[in-house]
Design a protein around this motif. Structure first.
Motif, PDB file in Angstrom:
ATOM      1  N   MET A 254      -8.263  -2.334 -11.526  1.00 47.73           N
ATOM      2  CA  MET A 254      -8.229  -2.047 -12.956  1.00 47.73           C
ATOM      3  C   MET A 254      -8.489  -0.573 -13.247  1.00 47.73           C
ATOM      4  O   MET A 254      -7.917  -0.004 -14.168  1.00 47.73           O
ATOM      5  CB  MET A 254      -9.264  -2.907 -13.687  1.00 47.73           C
ATOM      6  CG  MET A 254      -8.880  -4.367 -13.819  1.00 47.73           C
ATOM      7  SD  MET A 254      -7.322  -4.618 -14.708  1.00 47.73           S
ATOM      8  CE  MET A 254      -7.724  -3.967 -16.329  1.00 47.73           C
ATOM      9  N   LEU A 255      -9.328   0.036 -12.448  1.00 46.34           N
ATOM     10  CA  LEU A 255      -9.662   1.444 -12.688  1.00 46.34           C
ATOM     11  C   LEU A 255      -8.573   2.376 -12.177  1.00 46.34           C
ATOM     12  O   LEU A 255      -8.362   3.457 -12.731  1.00 46.34           O
ATOM     13  CB  LEU A 255     -10.999   1.777 -12.014  1.00 46.34           C
ATOM     14  CG  LEU A 255     -11.565   3.179 -12.248  1.00 46.34           C
ATOM     15  CD1 LEU A 255     -11.792   3.434 -13.738  1.00 46.34           C
ATOM     16  CD2 LEU A 255     -12.861   3.362 -11.463  1.00 46.34           C
ATOM     17  N   GLY A 256      -7.857   1.946 -11.136  1.00 50.10           N
ATOM     18  CA  GLY A 256      -6.863   2.799 -10.501  1.00 50.10           C
ATOM     19  C   GLY A 256      -5.808   3.370 -11.441  1.00 50.10           C
ATOM     20  O   GLY A 256      -5.601   4.592 -11.476  1.00 50.10           O
ATOM     21  N   PRO A 257      -5.098   2.529 -12.212  1.00 49.96           N
ATOM     22  CA  PRO A 257      -4.078   3.068 -13.118  1.00 49.96           C
ATOM     23  C   PRO A 257      -4.628   4.056 -14.138  1.00 49.96           C
ATOM     24  O   PRO A 257      -3.926   4.991 -14.536  1.00 49.96           O
ATOM     25  CB  PRO A 257      -3.538   1.808 -13.813  1.00 49.96           C
ATOM     26  CG  PRO A 257      -3.781   0.708 -12.829  1.00 49.96           C
ATOM     27  CD  PRO A 257      -5.080   1.055 -12.179  1.00 49.96           C
ATOM     28  N   VAL A 258      -5.877   3.865 -14.550  1.00 53.23           N
ATOM     29  CA  VAL A 258      -6.499   4.790 -15.506  1.00 53.23           C
ATOM     30  C   VAL A 258      -6.697   6.156 -14.846  1.00 53.23           C
ATOM     31  O   VAL A 258      -6.371   7.202 -15.426  1.00 53.23           O
ATOM     32  CB  VAL A 258      -7.838   4.234 -16.012  1.00 53.23           C
ATOM     33  CG1 VAL A 258      -8.482   5.201 -17.007  1.00 53.23           C
ATOM     34  CG2 VAL A 258      -7.636   2.869 -16.667  1.00 53.23           C
ATOM     35  N   LEU A 259      -7.218   6.145 -13.629  1.00 49.54           N
ATOM     36  CA  LEU A 259      -7.425   7.398 -12.895  1.00 49.54           C
ATOM     37  C   LEU A 259      -6.089   8.049 -12.555  1.00 49.54           C
ATOM     38  O   LEU A 259      -5.954   9.278 -12.605  1.00 49.54           O
ATOM     39  CB  LEU A 259      -8.212   7.130 -11.614  1.00 49.54           C
ATOM     40  CG  LEU A 259      -9.642   6.595 -11.794  1.00 49.54           C
ATOM     41  CD1 LEU A 259     -10.281   6.311 -10.441  1.00 49.54           C
ATOM     42  CD2 LEU A 259     -10.484   7.585 -12.590  1.00 49.54           C
ATOM     43  N   GLY A 260      -5.101   7.222 -12.211  1.00 49.87           N
ATOM     44  CA  GLY A 260      -3.774   7.748 -11.914  1.00 49.87           C
ATOM     45  C   GLY A 260      -3.155   8.420 -13.121  1.00 49.87           C
ATOM     46  O   GLY A 260      -2.551   9.498 -13.007  1.00 49.87           O
ATOM     47  N   ALA A 261      -3.307   7.793 -14.297  1.00 53.64           N
ATOM     48  CA  ALA A 261      -2.776   8.379 -15.529  1.00 53.64           C
ATOM     49  C   ALA A 261      -3.465   9.707 -15.830  1.00 53.64           C
ATOM     50  O   ALA A 261      -2.813  10.690 -16.210  1.00 53.64           O
ATOM     51  CB  ALA A 261      -2.964   7.408 -16.695  1.00 53.64           C
ATOM     52  N   ALA A 262      -4.774   9.750 -15.636  1.00 57.88           N
ATOM     53  CA  ALA A 262      -5.521  10.987 -15.891  1.00 57.88           C
ATOM     54  C   ALA A 262      -5.062  12.102 -14.956  1.00 57.88           C
ATOM     55  O   ALA A 262      -4.832  13.237 -15.389  1.00 57.88           O
ATOM     56  CB  ALA A 262      -7.016  10.729 -15.717  1.00 57.88           C
ATOM     57  N   ILE A 297      -6.589   6.588  -5.348  1.00 56.98           N
ATOM     58  CA  ILE A 297      -7.877   7.227  -5.638  1.00 56.98           C
ATOM     59  C   ILE A 297      -9.020   6.243  -5.500  1.00 56.98           C
ATOM     60  O   ILE A 297     -10.084   6.561  -4.957  1.00 56.98           O
ATOM     61  CB  ILE A 297      -7.858   7.832  -7.059  1.00 56.98           C
ATOM     62  CG1 ILE A 297      -6.768   8.895  -7.172  1.00 56.98           C
ATOM     63  CG2 ILE A 297      -9.210   8.445  -7.399  1.00 56.98           C
ATOM     64  CD1 ILE A 297      -6.577   9.419  -8.584  1.00 56.98           C
ATOM     65  N   VAL A 298      -8.821   5.017  -5.978  1.00 59.82           N
ATOM     66  CA  VAL A 298      -9.864   3.990  -5.871  1.00 59.82           C
ATOM     67  C   VAL A 298     -10.162   3.695  -4.407  1.00 59.82           C
ATOM     68  O   VAL A 298     -11.327   3.521  -4.022  1.00 59.82           O
ATOM     69  CB  VAL A 298      -9.434   2.708  -6.608  1.00 59.82           C
ATOM     70  CG1 VAL A 298     -10.405   1.573  -6.312  1.00 59.82           C
ATOM     71  CG2 VAL A 298      -9.379   2.955  -8.106  1.00 59.82           C
ATOM     72  N   GLY A 299      -9.127   3.644  -3.576  1.00 56.70           N
ATOM     73  CA  GLY A 299      -9.323   3.404  -2.151  1.00 56.70           C
ATOM     74  C   GLY A 299     -10.135   4.503  -1.487  1.00 56.70           C
ATOM     75  O   GLY A 299     -10.990   4.238  -0.636  1.00 56.70           O
ATOM     76  N   ILE A 300      -9.894   5.755  -1.897  1.00 55.85           N
ATOM     77  CA  ILE A 300     -10.669   6.878  -1.367  1.00 55.85           C
ATOM     78  C   ILE A 300     -12.141   6.724  -1.750  1.00 55.85           C
ATOM     79  O   ILE A 300     -13.041   6.897  -0.917  1.00 55.85           O
ATOM     80  CB  ILE A 300     -10.120   8.216  -1.896  1.00 55.85           C
ATOM     81  CG1 ILE A 300      -8.701   8.449  -1.395  1.00 55.85           C
ATOM     82  CG2 ILE A 300     -11.022   9.376  -1.486  1.00 55.85           C
ATOM     83  CD1 ILE A 300      -8.027   9.664  -2.002  1.00 55.85           C
ATOM     84  N   GLY A 301     -12.374   6.388  -3.021  1.00 55.16           N
ATOM     85  CA  GLY A 301     -13.744   6.194  -3.481  1.00 55.16           C
ATOM     86  C   GLY A 301     -14.448   5.065  -2.751  1.00 55.16           C
ATOM     87  O   GLY A 301     -15.626   5.184  -2.387  1.00 55.16           O
ATOM     88  N   GLN A 302     -13.746   3.959  -2.514  1.00 52.53           N
ATOM     89  CA  GLN A 302     -14.335   2.828  -1.799  1.00 52.53           C
ATOM     90  C   GLN A 302     -14.668   3.188  -0.362  1.00 52.53           C
ATOM     91  O   GLN A 302     -15.717   2.785   0.163  1.00 52.53           O
ATOM     92  CB  GLN A 302     -13.371   1.640  -1.844  1.00 52.53           C
ATOM     93  CG  GLN A 302     -13.231   1.011  -3.221  1.00 52.53           C
ATOM     94  CD  GLN A 302     -12.150  -0.054  -3.270  1.00 52.53           C
ATOM     95  OE1 GLN A 302     -11.284  -0.137  -2.402  1.00 52.53           O
ATOM     96  NE2 GLN A 302     -12.196  -0.888  -4.301  1.00 52.53           N
ATOM     97  N   SER A 303     -13.810   3.956   0.275  1.00 54.31           N
ATOM     98  CA  SER A 303     -14.059   4.377   1.660  1.00 54.31           C
ATOM     99  C   SER A 303     -15.290   5.280   1.744  1.00 54.31           C
ATOM    100  O   SER A 303     -16.131   5.128   2.642  1.00 54.31           O
ATOM    101  CB  SER A 303     -12.839   5.111   2.217  1.00 54.31           C
ATOM    102  OG  SER A 303     -11.716   4.268   2.256  1.00 54.31           O
ATOM    103  N   LEU A 304     -15.395   6.211   0.815  1.00 58.00           N
ATOM    104  CA  LEU A 304     -16.559   7.107   0.796  1.00 58.00           C
ATOM    105  C   LEU A 304     -17.841   6.331   0.549  1.00 58.00           C
ATOM    106  O   LEU A 304     -18.880   6.601   1.169  1.00 58.00           O
ATOM    107  CB  LEU A 304     -16.372   8.181  -0.285  1.00 58.00           C
ATOM    108  CG  LEU A 304     -15.247   9.198  -0.042  1.00 58.00           C
ATOM    109  CD1 LEU A 304     -15.104  10.118  -1.246  1.00 58.00           C
ATOM    110  CD2 LEU A 304     -15.517  10.006   1.220  1.00 58.00           C
TER     111      LEU A 304
END
Length: 323
Positions: A254-262, A297-304
């Protein structure tokens, strides 16, 4: 669940304070991000959760935008009228197109959605008396709510913010429900879901309509924000842009498309002010994410986060031995 509500309220409060700390330029940029975030979230219902890759989502965005514009100019600028008819128009279009598109899958689904979208684009481009043709529609009245008029960018921002959070909450509730889990199952293995007794055709059709409705909502908001709409906003590149937002941010979240749009909106704004070939830069960014960061971006955040959690117990263990 409680943490989710707290995060939701904190996020809303932080964004609500934006007009007090941001310049008018940055406030308008934030409004555009929220509008396109709704558009990306609507496409994410198909791409991220149902596994149906569409290149025709701009059709619903365009129908919502043009419906709101034409109604505001010729009937009423009341927001409930313009937004309501924009949603109704997008719903009907998605219901008709969806009947044909869900009969195919994979590459054929992608091409069929693209074909229908280009048909809508062609109609809008050629219907000069109704849509203004290639010149588009300008001078669209600001939305009204009774006697109250959203007459300045700050009020438009608050309207967009409210609709964004309602849309986000509704879509999140839907995808987290048993219905949403069936959609995920269809994405992972439709044959198995079908063998369990689910009517996968109905679920895909309803997901298609749901995505179309929220695509129309974002189109109506875009008209409120710009006061102008052109056929270029209905062209297939608009669908491609939304798809990039979903994939770069993180499909199926759910957060991914928002971050992608930004990211895409900010990147377009910054890069295009320095070079003309900003699409080349956007392409390189997209390729980088697809090849090296397929979960976005969400995947990067989850990995970190996972790496940080794994390292923490080791640190605490060494500390206890030293003591």
């Amino acid at each position: 669940m409680r943490n989710t509500y707290v995060q939701f309220l904190v996020s809303f409060g932080a964004l609500a304070a934006a007009p007090f700390v941001l310049s008018l330029f940055h406030l308008n940029l934030l409004s555009e991000i929220l509008i396109l975030a709704i558009f990306a979230l609507s496409l994410n219902v198909l791409v991220g959760f149902t596994g149906l890759v569409s290149l025709g989502h701009a059709a619903f965005f365009g129908v919502g935008a043009y419906t709101a514009a034409v109604v505001a100019q010729n009937v009423s600028a009341d927001m409930f009228v313009t937004l309501g008819l924009a949603v109704a128009g997008s719903f009907l279009l998605a219901a008709v197109i969806g009947m044909f598109c869900i009969k195919v899958s994979g590459f054929y689904f992608l091409m069929l959605t693209l074909a229908f979208s280009q048909m809508i684009y062609s109609f809008i481009h050629q219907s000069t008396n109704l849509t203004g043709g290639s010149n588009g529609l300008s001078g669209i009245p600001r939305p009204e709510m009774g006697s109250f008029i959203f007459g300045n960018p700050v009020l438009i921002f608050y309207l967009v913010l409210a609709v964004f959070f309602v849309s986000y909450a509704v879509l999140r509730m839907i995808v987290k429900s048993p219905y949403g889990q069936v959609l995920v199952g269809i994405r992972e293995n439709e044959t198995r879901v079908k063998s369990m007794g689910y009517n996968t055709g109905f679920y895909k059709y309803s997901a298609f309509i749901l995505a179309g409705i929220f695509g129309g909502v974002s189109g109506a908001l875009y008209t409120y924000f710009n006061g102008f709409i052109a056929p270029s906003d209905v062209y297939w590149t608009m669908s491609g842009m939304a798809l990039i937002m979903v994939l770069v941010g993180g499909a199926g979240t759910m957060l991914g498309p928002v971050l992608g749009a930004a990211l895409i909106v900010v990147l377009e704004t910054i890069v295009s002010s320095y070079v003309d070939q900003w699409m080349l830069v956007l392409g390189l960014v997209f390729i980088t994410f697809v090849v090296f960061f397929p979960k976005g971006i969400v995947g990067i955040g989850q990995s970190l986060y996972k790496n940080a959690v794994k390292k923490k117990p080791v640190y605490e263990k060494k500390k206890s031995r030293a003591a």
